[in-house]
Design a protein around this motif. Structure first.
Motif, short mmCIF file in Angstrom:
data_model
loop_
_atom_site.label_atom_id
_atom_site.label_comp_id
_atom_site.label_asym_id
_atom_site.label_seq_id
_atom_site.Cartn_x
_atom_site.Cartn_y
_atom_site.Cartn_z
N VAL A 52 0.84 -1.21 0.00
CA VAL A 52 0.00 0.00 0.00
C VAL A 52 0.88 1.26 0.00
O VAL A 52 0.58 2.23 -0.71
N ALA A 53 1.97 1.24 0.76
CA ALA A 53 2.88 2.39 0.77
C ALA A 53 3.47 2.62 -0.62
O ALA A 53 3.53 3.77 -1.09
N ALA A 54 3.89 1.55 -1.29
CA ALA A 54 4.45 1.69 -2.64
C ALA A 54 3.41 2.25 -3.60
O ALA A 54 3.71 3.10 -4.44
N TRP A 55 2.17 1.78 -3.46
CA TRP A 55 1.08 2.30 -4.31
C TRP A 55 0.88 3.79 -4.07
O TRP A 55 0.81 4.58 -5.02
N ALA A 56 0.79 4.18 -2.79
CA ALA A 56 0.56 5.59 -2.46
C ALA A 56 1.73 6.46 -2.93
O ALA A 56 1.53 7.53 -3.52
N PHE A 57 2.95 6.02 -2.67
CA PHE A 57 4.12 6.78 -3.09
C PHE A 57 4.20 6.84 -4.62
O PHE A 57 4.65 7.85 -5.17
N GLY A 58 3.78 5.78 -5.28
CA GLY A 58 3.81 5.78 -6.75
C GLY A 58 2.92 6.86 -7.34
O GLY A 58 3.19 7.36 -8.43
N ARG A 59 1.89 7.25 -6.62
CA ARG A 59 0.99 8.29 -7.10
C ARG A 59 1.34 9.67 -6.58
O ARG A 59 1.00 10.67 -7.19
N ALA A 60 2.03 9.72 -5.43
CA ALA A 60 2.38 11.01 -4.84
C ALA A 60 3.80 11.44 -5.17
O ALA A 60 4.06 12.61 -5.41
N ASN A 61 4.73 10.48 -5.17
CA ASN A 61 6.13 10.78 -5.39
C ASN A 61 6.80 9.52 -5.95
O ASN A 61 7.28 8.68 -5.20
N PRO A 62 6.83 9.38 -7.27
CA PRO A 62 7.39 8.16 -7.87
C PRO A 62 8.82 7.85 -7.44
O PRO A 62 9.22 6.68 -7.44
N GLN A 63 9.59 8.85 -7.04
CA GLN A 63 10.95 8.59 -6.58
C GLN A 63 10.95 7.77 -5.28
O GLN A 63 11.81 6.91 -5.09
N LEU A 64 10.00 8.03 -4.39
CA LEU A 64 9.90 7.24 -3.16
C LEU A 64 9.54 5.79 -3.47
O LEU A 64 10.07 4.87 -2.86
N ARG A 65 8.64 5.61 -4.43
CA ARG A 65 8.28 4.24 -4.83
C ARG A 65 9.49 3.53 -5.41
O ARG A 65 9.75 2.36 -5.11
N ALA A 66 10.27 4.25 -6.23
CA ALA A 66 11.47 3.66 -6.82
C ALA A 66 12.47 3.27 -5.73
O ALA A 66 13.11 2.22 -5.82
N ARG A 67 12.59 4.08 -4.69
CA ARG A 67 13.48 3.75 -3.58
C ARG A 67 13.01 2.50 -2.85
O ARG A 67 13.82 1.67 -2.45
N MET A 68 11.70 2.36 -2.68
CA MET A 68 11.17 1.16 -2.03
C MET A 68 11.45 -0.07 -2.89
O MET A 68 11.84 -1.12 -2.36
N ARG A 69 11.26 0.04 -4.20
CA ARG A 69 11.50 -1.11 -5.09
C ARG A 69 12.98 -1.49 -5.13
O ARG A 69 13.31 -2.63 -5.42
#
Length: 142
Positions: A52-69
């Motif tokens: 869920v955090a990756a989903w939310a970050f992917g829509r709010a700040n793709p860089q945070l999602r990329a860091r999680m991945r």
């Protein structure tokens, strides 16, 4: 391709703006905190909060999602889920064991047949879902 599997990484979504971005960032950080708690407490999930955090970050700040991945510990699990809809055998065992422990706790604490049956039925449905997801051999494997 197996049913429920995804062809590849999700299409990039434009980053949210304004209040939506703030709400999504808040949700992402809240889920990260809950995932951290779940990493310590055996009866609380971790992976679902990371997803869920990756989903939310992917829509709010793709860089945070990329860091999680790209995270060395949790990134592979997220990538496998997002790219293929797969769950590793170890994660499946942990989830099923945690649900069994949770059901035993509900049964012992409430001592109510109806509460135990409802919790058991819900957990059984989730267990079926988990077991029907494709598996990958190891966190770094395909």
């Amino acid at each position: 391709m197996p049913a429920g599997a995804r062809a590849g990484p999700p299409d990039p979504v434009p980053a949210a703006r304004g209040p939506n971005r703030i709400l999504l960032l808040g949700l992402g950080y809240l889920c990260l905190v809950l995932a951290a708690i779940g990493a310590v407490l055996p009866v609380m999930p971790t992976t679902v909060f990371l997803i869920v955090a990756a989903w939310a970050f992917g829509r709010a700040n793709p860089q945070l999602r990329a860091r999680m991945r790209a995270h060395p510990r949790f990134g592979a699990t997220l990538r496998h889920w997002e790219d293929h809809g797969s769950i590793g055998p170890r994660a499946k065992r942990a989830a099923l064991g945690g649900m069994a422990l949770g059901w035993l706790m509900v049964t012992a604490v409430f001592r109510d047949l109806l509460a135990s049956a409802i919790a058991g039925a819900c957990m059984a449905a989730v267990a079926v879902y988990i077991l029907t997801r494709p598996s990958h051999s190891a966190p770094g494997g395909s």
